[in-house]
Scaffold this active site. Sequence first.
Site, PDB file in Angstrom:
ATOM      1  N   HIS A 208      -7.540   5.324   1.196  1.00  0.00           N
ATOM      2  CA  HIS A 208      -6.603   5.861   2.187  1.00  0.00           C
ATOM      3  C   HIS A 208      -5.372   6.336   1.423  1.00  0.00           C
ATOM      4  O   HIS A 208      -4.607   5.529   0.913  1.00  0.00           O
ATOM      5  CB  HIS A 208      -6.274   4.728   3.176  1.00  0.00           C
ATOM      6  N   CYS A 241       4.725   5.042   6.838  1.00  0.00           N
ATOM      7  CA  CYS A 241       4.983   3.645   7.168  1.00  0.00           C
ATOM      8  C   CYS A 241       6.440   3.469   7.585  1.00  0.00           C
ATOM      9  O   CYS A 241       7.345   3.811   6.817  1.00  0.00           O
ATOM     10  CB  CYS A 241       4.675   2.755   5.960  1.00  0.00           C
TER      11      CYS A 241
END
Length: 309
Positions: A208, A241
């Site tokens: 990822h 994030c």
Amino acid sequence: MARLPDRVSITEVGLRDGLQIEKRILPTDEKLALARALIDAGHTSLELTSFVSPARVPQLADAAELFSALRRNEGVELKALVPNVRGAERAIAAQADVLVFVLSASDAHGRRNLNRTPHESLNELHEVAATAAAARIRVDVSLSVAFGCPFEGDVAVDTVIDLASRIQGLGIQRISFCDTTGMATPRQVRALAEALGDRLPEVDPAFHFHNTRGLGLVGVLVALQEGIVRFESSVGGLGGCPFAPNAAGNVCTEDMVHMLHEMGIETGLDLAGLMKAAQLAERLVGHTLDGQVMKAGPRLHLHGRGEQQ
């Protein structure tokens, strides 16, 4: 060049990893429209949302409503990210197909993101795995900052392998190794993929990548050369994030699919449908997304002589 796989599988994470950082909080009906567009494009694995504290991530506060409202499609796996037992219980009640437990590979990121160290997370994972087993639901694991931590720097391959080994010891085989803030280099990708193949051959890894420094698709190519056949990506390149500085978007799904198809690697996805989904995502979030193919079109999209160049 090493022999490349004939086919790879892709989990779409834009609905969770993408929308969690957006300033505009999309209403449930708009999320559903995007999810259906992604399914229509051929996706069979969606990380739909996350059962986290609404106070910390208000963008995903409608997690239960989203699962309840989405029409289930035969052969489509709907995943829910969970950070703890309480999240797992909520996801099970919402009838998620798969729980994705998240933990960090570094102490600093773990404390900021989850309020616990990796080893404390492993203790929590033990309870989550038992809860999921009782409900007969699979648990996957998402290992954040596996290629580098924005607070600590490089994360050693041995550290990542040790955590993966402990995860496997709980009977969990599917682990995603996440480049949370785009710190992965080709050398790091190759080193981790080789170590997994040599030392944990029974682990089923997904890689990822984030495109923070423009190396996302480079990481995908190196991983392919090392035999990795599962990837995670985000529609339009959405993502980042909220608990890490300068965390830009994920590798863009349609850009990656375009590259893979040009290399003769099957994905089961329809590129035209993915481009439509990306354009929808861009309209919904209200700003330009990073995806390139959605703007330029496929490589062999030819222009007539009278078209503006």
